[in-house]
Design an enzyme around this catalytic site. Structure first.
Site, PDB file in Angstrom:
ATOM      1  N   ARG A 197      -7.581  20.888   4.904  1.00  0.00           N
ATOM      2  CA  ARG A 197      -6.909  19.615   5.157  1.00  0.00           C
ATOM      3  C   ARG A 197      -5.406  19.848   5.256  1.00  0.00           C
ATOM      4  N   GLY A 223       0.806  -1.209   0.000  1.00  0.00           N
ATOM      5  CA  GLY A 223       0.000   0.000   0.000  1.00  0.00           C
ATOM      6  C   GLY A 223       0.847   1.270   0.000  1.00  0.00           C
ATOM      7  N   LEU A 224       0.154   2.406   0.026  1.00  0.00           N
ATOM      8  CA  LEU A 224       0.824   3.723   0.051  1.00  0.00           C
ATOM      9  C   LEU A 224       1.827   3.794   1.201  1.00  0.00           C
ATOM     10  N   VAL A 225       1.357   3.516   2.400  1.00  0.00           N
ATOM     11  CA  VAL A 225       2.189   3.684   3.603  1.00  0.00           C
ATOM     12  C   VAL A 225       3.184   2.535   3.747  1.00  0.00           C
ATOM     13  N   LYS A 249     -10.346   2.619  14.510  1.00  0.00           N
ATOM     14  CA  LYS A 249      -9.011   3.149  14.808  1.00  0.00           C
ATOM     15  C   LYS A 249      -8.863   3.494  16.292  1.00  0.00           C
ATOM     16  N   ASN A 290      -3.716  13.457   6.586  1.00  0.00           N
ATOM     17  CA  ASN A 290      -3.985  12.966   5.221  1.00  0.00           C
ATOM     18  C   ASN A 290      -2.665  12.789   4.468  1.00  0.00           C
ATOM     19  N   LEU A 291      -2.467  11.604   3.899  1.00  0.00           N
ATOM     20  CA  LEU A 291      -1.192  11.256   3.250  1.00  0.00           C
ATOM     21  C   LEU A 291      -1.347  11.168   1.743  1.00  0.00           C
ATOM     22  N   ARG A 345      -8.100  13.058 -12.280  1.00  0.00           N
ATOM     23  CA  ARG A 345      -9.151  13.758 -13.048  1.00  0.00           C
ATOM     24  C   ARG A 345      -8.560  14.890 -13.888  1.00  0.00           C
ATOM     25  N   TYR A 384     -14.940   3.932  10.537  1.00  0.00           N
ATOM     26  CA  TYR A 384     -13.485   3.757  10.428  1.00  0.00           C
ATOM     27  C   TYR A 384     -12.816   4.341  11.681  1.00  0.00           C
ATOM     28  N   HIS A 432      -8.741   9.060  -1.969  1.00  0.00           N
ATOM     29  CA  HIS A 432      -8.712  10.355  -1.272  1.00  0.00           C
ATOM     30  C   HIS A 432      -8.639  11.494  -2.296  1.00  0.00           C
ATOM     31  N   SER A 487      -5.452   7.426  12.397  1.00  0.00           N
ATOM     32  CA  SER A 487      -5.697   8.495  11.429  1.00  0.00           C
ATOM     33  C   SER A 487      -6.238   9.718  12.175  1.00  0.00           C
ATOM     34  N   SER A 488      -6.084  10.892  11.564  1.00  0.00           N
ATOM     35  CA  SER A 488      -6.571  12.123  12.221  1.00  0.00           C
ATOM     36  C   SER A 488      -8.095  12.136  12.364  1.00  0.00           C
ATOM     37  N   CYS A 489      -8.807  11.220  11.669  1.00  0.00           N
ATOM     38  CA  CYS A 489     -10.271  11.210  11.784  1.00  0.00           C
ATOM     39  C   CYS A 489     -10.753  10.634  13.116  1.00  0.00           C
TER      40      CYS A 489
HETATM   41  N1  LIG Z   1      -3.849   7.235   3.095  1.00  0.00           N
HETATM   42  C1  LIG Z   1      -4.030   8.151   4.022  1.00  0.00           C
HETATM   43  O1  LIG Z   1      -4.274   9.326   3.739  1.00  0.00           O
HETATM   44  C2  LIG Z   1      -3.924   7.775   5.465  1.00  0.00           C
HETATM   45  C3  LIG Z   1      -3.651   6.474   5.895  1.00  0.00           C
HETATM   46  N2  LIG Z   1      -3.568   6.207   7.242  1.00  0.00           N
HETATM   47  C4  LIG Z   1      -3.340   4.847   7.749  1.00  0.00           C
HETATM   48  O2  LIG Z   1      -2.180   4.266   7.189  1.00  0.00           O
HETATM   49  C5  LIG Z   1      -2.361   2.859   7.044  1.00  0.00           C
HETATM   50  C6  LIG Z   1      -2.058   2.456   5.614  1.00  0.00           C
HETATM   51  O3  LIG Z   1      -2.922   3.161   4.725  1.00  0.00           O
HETATM   52  P1  LIG Z   1      -2.633   3.261   3.165  1.00  0.00           P
HETATM   53  O4  LIG Z   1      -1.266   2.789   2.891  1.00  0.00           O
HETATM   54  O5  LIG Z   1      -3.049   4.613   2.740  1.00  0.00           O
HETATM   55  O6  LIG Z   1      -3.690   2.231   2.583  1.00  0.00           O
HETATM   56  P2  LIG Z   1      -3.566   1.326   1.275  1.00  0.00           P
HETATM   57  O7  LIG Z   1      -4.948   0.918   0.925  1.00  0.00           O
HETATM   58  O8  LIG Z   1      -2.711   1.989   0.257  1.00  0.00           O
HETATM   59  O9  LIG Z   1      -2.749   0.059   1.823  1.00  0.00           O
HETATM   60  C7  LIG Z   1      -3.306  -0.845   2.729  1.00  0.00           C
HETATM   61  C8  LIG Z   1      -2.694  -2.200   2.477  1.00  0.00           C
HETATM   62  O10 LIG Z   1      -3.314  -3.137   3.374  1.00  0.00           O
HETATM   63  C9  LIG Z   1      -3.651  -4.292   2.622  1.00  0.00           C
HETATM   64  N3  LIG Z   1      -4.794  -4.988   3.202  1.00  0.00           N
HETATM   65  C10 LIG Z   1      -6.063  -4.551   3.293  1.00  0.00           C
HETATM   66  N4  LIG Z   1      -6.840  -5.484   3.828  1.00  0.00           N
HETATM   67  C11 LIG Z   1      -6.037  -6.540   4.089  1.00  0.00           C
HETATM   68  C12 LIG Z   1      -6.250  -7.833   4.644  1.00  0.00           C
HETATM   69  N5  LIG Z   1      -7.473  -8.219   5.045  1.00  0.00           N
HETATM   70  N6  LIG Z   1      -5.203  -8.669   4.770  1.00  0.00           N
HETATM   71  C13 LIG Z   1      -3.979  -8.296   4.350  1.00  0.00           C
HETATM   72  N7  LIG Z   1      -3.706  -7.100   3.825  1.00  0.00           N
HETATM   73  C14 LIG Z   1      -4.729  -6.229   3.696  1.00  0.00           C
HETATM   74  C15 LIG Z   1      -4.003  -3.760   1.248  1.00  0.00           C
HETATM   75  O11 LIG Z   1      -3.965  -4.795   0.283  1.00  0.00           O
HETATM   76  P3  LIG Z   1      -5.064  -4.783  -0.922  1.00  0.00           P
HETATM   77  O12 LIG Z   1      -4.947  -3.439  -1.572  1.00  0.00           O
HETATM   78  O13 LIG Z   1      -4.632  -5.934  -1.766  1.00  0.00           O
HETATM   79  O14 LIG Z   1      -6.392  -4.990  -0.232  1.00  0.00           O
HETATM   80  C16 LIG Z   1      -2.922  -2.709   1.048  1.00  0.00           C
HETATM   81  O15 LIG Z   1      -1.742  -3.251   0.541  1.00  0.00           O
HETATM   82  C17 LIG Z   1      -3.798   2.561   7.475  1.00  0.00           C
HETATM   83  O16 LIG Z   1      -3.818   2.124   8.798  1.00  0.00           O
HETATM   84  C18 LIG Z   1      -4.466   3.903   7.371  1.00  0.00           C
HETATM   85  O17 LIG Z   1      -5.520   3.999   8.273  1.00  0.00           O
HETATM   86  C19 LIG Z   1      -3.731   7.191   8.179  1.00  0.00           C
HETATM   87  C20 LIG Z   1      -3.999   8.478   7.802  1.00  0.00           C
HETATM   88  C21 LIG Z   1      -4.122   8.871   6.433  1.00  0.00           C
HETATM   89  C1  LIG Z   2      -7.443  10.469   5.543  1.00  0.00           C
HETATM   90  C2  LIG Z   2      -8.914  10.623   5.821  1.00  0.00           C
HETATM   91  O1  LIG Z   2      -9.666  10.558   4.610  1.00  0.00           O
HETATM   92  C3  LIG Z   2     -11.089  10.664   4.728  1.00  0.00           C
HETATM   93  O2  LIG Z   2     -11.481  11.932   5.118  1.00  0.00           O
HETATM   94  P1  LIG Z   2     -11.320  13.245   4.265  1.00  0.00           P
HETATM   95  O3  LIG Z   2     -10.176  14.020   4.780  1.00  0.00           O
HETATM   96  O4  LIG Z   2     -12.624  13.945   4.240  1.00  0.00           O
HETATM   97  O5  LIG Z   2     -10.915  12.644   2.860  1.00  0.00           O
HETATM   98  P2  LIG Z   2     -10.969  12.896   1.313  1.00  0.00           P
HETATM   99  O6  LIG Z   2      -9.570  12.991   0.874  1.00  0.00           O
HETATM  100  O7  LIG Z   2     -11.798  11.854   0.659  1.00  0.00           O
HETATM  101  O8  LIG Z   2     -11.741  14.285   1.083  1.00  0.00           O
HETATM  102  C4  LIG Z   2     -11.226  15.508   1.512  1.00  0.00           C
HETATM  103  C5  LIG Z   2     -12.057  16.648   1.006  1.00  0.00           C
HETATM  104  O9  LIG Z   2     -11.849  16.762  -0.405  1.00  0.00           O
HETATM  105  C6  LIG Z   2     -13.103  16.881  -1.087  1.00  0.00           C
HETATM  106  N1  LIG Z   2     -12.994  16.400  -2.461  1.00  0.00           N
HETATM  107  C7  LIG Z   2     -13.095  17.175  -3.571  1.00  0.00           C
HETATM  108  N2  LIG Z   2     -13.017  16.435  -4.676  1.00  0.00           N
HETATM  109  C8  LIG Z   2     -12.823  15.154  -4.254  1.00  0.00           C
HETATM  110  C9  LIG Z   2     -12.650  13.935  -4.964  1.00  0.00           C
HETATM  111  O10 LIG Z   2     -12.672  13.866  -6.164  1.00  0.00           O
HETATM  112  N3  LIG Z   2     -12.453  12.826  -4.193  1.00  0.00           N
HETATM  113  C10 LIG Z   2     -12.413  12.863  -2.826  1.00  0.00           C
HETATM  114  N4  LIG Z   2     -12.179  11.726  -2.138  1.00  0.00           N
HETATM  115  N5  LIG Z   2     -12.595  14.014  -2.131  1.00  0.00           N
HETATM  116  C11 LIG Z   2     -12.798  15.142  -2.850  1.00  0.00           C
HETATM  117  C12 LIG Z   2     -14.052  16.086  -0.201  1.00  0.00           C
HETATM  118  O11 LIG Z   2     -15.391  16.420  -0.471  1.00  0.00           O
HETATM  119  C13 LIG Z   2     -13.575  16.502   1.193  1.00  0.00           C
HETATM  120  O12 LIG Z   2     -14.106  17.763   1.535  1.00  0.00           O
HETATM  121  C14 LIG Z   2     -11.681   9.816   5.792  1.00  0.00           C
HETATM  122  O13 LIG Z   2     -12.829   9.228   5.236  1.00  0.00           O
HETATM  123  C15 LIG Z   2     -10.741   8.979   6.513  1.00  0.00           C
HETATM  124  O14 LIG Z   2     -10.491   7.837   5.740  1.00  0.00           O
HETATM  125  C16 LIG Z   2      -9.425   9.599   6.780  1.00  0.00           C
HETATM  126  O15 LIG Z   2      -8.768   9.290   7.758  1.00  0.00           O
END
Ligand SMILES: NC(=O)C1=CN([C@@H]2O[C@H](COP(=O)(O)OP(=O)(O)OC[C@H]3O[C@@H](n4cnc5c(N)ncnc54)[C@H](OP(=O)(O)O)[C@@H]3O)[C@@H](O)[C@H]2O)C=CC1
Ligand SMILES: C[C@H]1O[C@H](OP(=O)(O)OP(=O)(O)OC[C@H]2O[C@@H](n3cnc4c(=O)[nH]c(N)nc43)[C@H](O)[C@@H]2O)[C@@H](O)[C@@H](O)C1=O
Length: 315
Positions: free
Chosen positions: A215, A19-21, A146, A171-172, A193, A142, A185, A113-115
């Protein structure tokens, strides 16, 4: 506290490494010289399956665990699949944290997460704002999972004196992000887009909500750096915020992504889509006081991410 950095051959399980992280943490661990990473993709090990997770830990006996596997998505996905977001996350974290403890893992880092914070928490948000008010409805399922993860780490520390810590990233974004048009996100969604609109010579791009929510964005390489820093330097009951300290409105973000991508048309706002929480700027001074600061500016991070998108995602 056991030193994490002193043994570069320690067996480290990075859950969610594709994944991303997780992928950023793997890159950073390799850069730091770690040689013995334990990695399983979702298809190789489904972390919601308790008995499979138990067998995996009993066989592999990792020394350290970084939990970056989770069900993750943007505002639309969170709002549309609440059962998935609460149940999958509770299952993954419960299985991994408990099996880590049972199998003698020295230290585990859980990512929230910050949520987790109340929708109207005082800004910037300190760690002690947790559980002081109602959550943002679009992602409360969610967030509850968390919060349970944080509390589970605290409970195991209190009862067993076990080194379980939690980091709360803002948000990452960055390489290996999810660029799905609806479920991602905001930042990857807009990058895709704007890119597609540029290629198709479209006149306008639709952006969700009002544009007014604020954000805070952090490049995932900075988060990975903070994760390794916390594995080495932090051992405490309370979770730790990890943010950039810089916030932008969604309108400002959209303008910046538009500029980096090079789209020259107009923005159109879709007010039928939810704004979500109005503002969530975290106070990351606790981590700063330990000596960690972010390095990547939003503009540089966007340029880097767009380059990665062009090389890896676009058709
Ligand atoms: N992205 C963000 O903005 C933020 C992320 N975080 C936290 O960081 C962490 C990682 O997030 P991020 O990297 O963005 O998410 P991603 O969706 O990019 O990565 C998550 C990974 O977990 C794997 N995974 C999901 N379900 C399962 C499962 N049942 N068994 C094994 N592997 C699984 C996914 O595999 P697959 O894709 O194949 O399902 C994927 O590789 C999370 O805890 C998230 O809450 C916190 C704040 C912000
Ligand atoms: C990391 C955090 O991510 C989620 O929370 P969020 O911060 O609201 O995440 P978001 O990135 O999806 O949106 C941020 C803002 O952006 C606007 N927005 C505009 N245009 C698009 C658009 O095209 N897509 C999305 N997704 N949002 C859009 C959207 O309407 C909102 O106002 C949590 O569910 C939770 O998972 C969590 O922890």
């Amino acid at each position: 506290m056991e030193s994490f950095m002193s043994d570069k051959s320690a067996k480290i399980f990075v859950a969610g490494h594709k994944g991303l992280v997780g992928s950023a943490i793997v890159r950073k661990l390799h850069q730091n010289g770690f040689t013995n990473l334990l990695l399983r993709s979702h298809s190789e090990l489904d972390l919601t399956r308790q008995s499979e997770v138990e067998s995996f830990f009993a066989k592999e006996k990792p020394q350290f665990v970084i939990l970056a596997a989770a069900k993750v998505g943007g505002i639309h996905a969170n709002n549309t699949y609440p059962a998935d977001f609460i149940s999958i996350n509770l299952q993954i974290q419960t299985n991994v944290i408990h099996s880590s403890y049972i199998n003698g893992v020295k230290k585990i880092l859980f990512l929230g997460s910050s949520c987790i914070y109340p929708k109207f928490a005082p800004q910037p948000i300190l760690e002690n704002a947790l559980l002081t008010g109602p959550l943002e409805p679009t992602n409360e399922w969610y967030a509850i999972a968390k919060i349970a993860g944080i509390k589970m780490c605290q409970a195991y520390r209190l009862q067993y004196n076990w080194d379980a810590i939690s980091g709360m990233p803002t948000n990452l974004y960055g390489p290996n992000d999810n660029f799905h048009p609806e479920n991602s996100h905001v930042l990857p969604a807009l990058m895709r887009r704007f890119h597609e609109a540029k290629v198709e010579n479209a006149k306008e791009v639709v952006v969700w909500g009002s544009g007014s929510p604020l954000r805070e964005f952090l490049h995932v390489d900075d988060l990975a750096d903070a994760v390794i820093f916390m594995m080495e330097k932090y051992s405490g009951l309370e979770h730790v915020n990890v943010g950039s300290g810089i916030e932008v409105t969604i309108k400002e973000l959209a303008e910046l992504v538009k500029e980096v991508v090079g789209f020259e048309g107009e923005l159109v706002w879709d007010s039928t889509k939810p704004d979500g929480t109005p503002r969530k700027l975290m106070d990351s001074s606790k981590l700063a006081a330990l000596g960690w600061v972010p390095k990547v500016s939003l503009r540089d991070g966007l340029v880097d991410t767009y380059k990665w998108y062009l090389e890896n995602v676009k058709q």
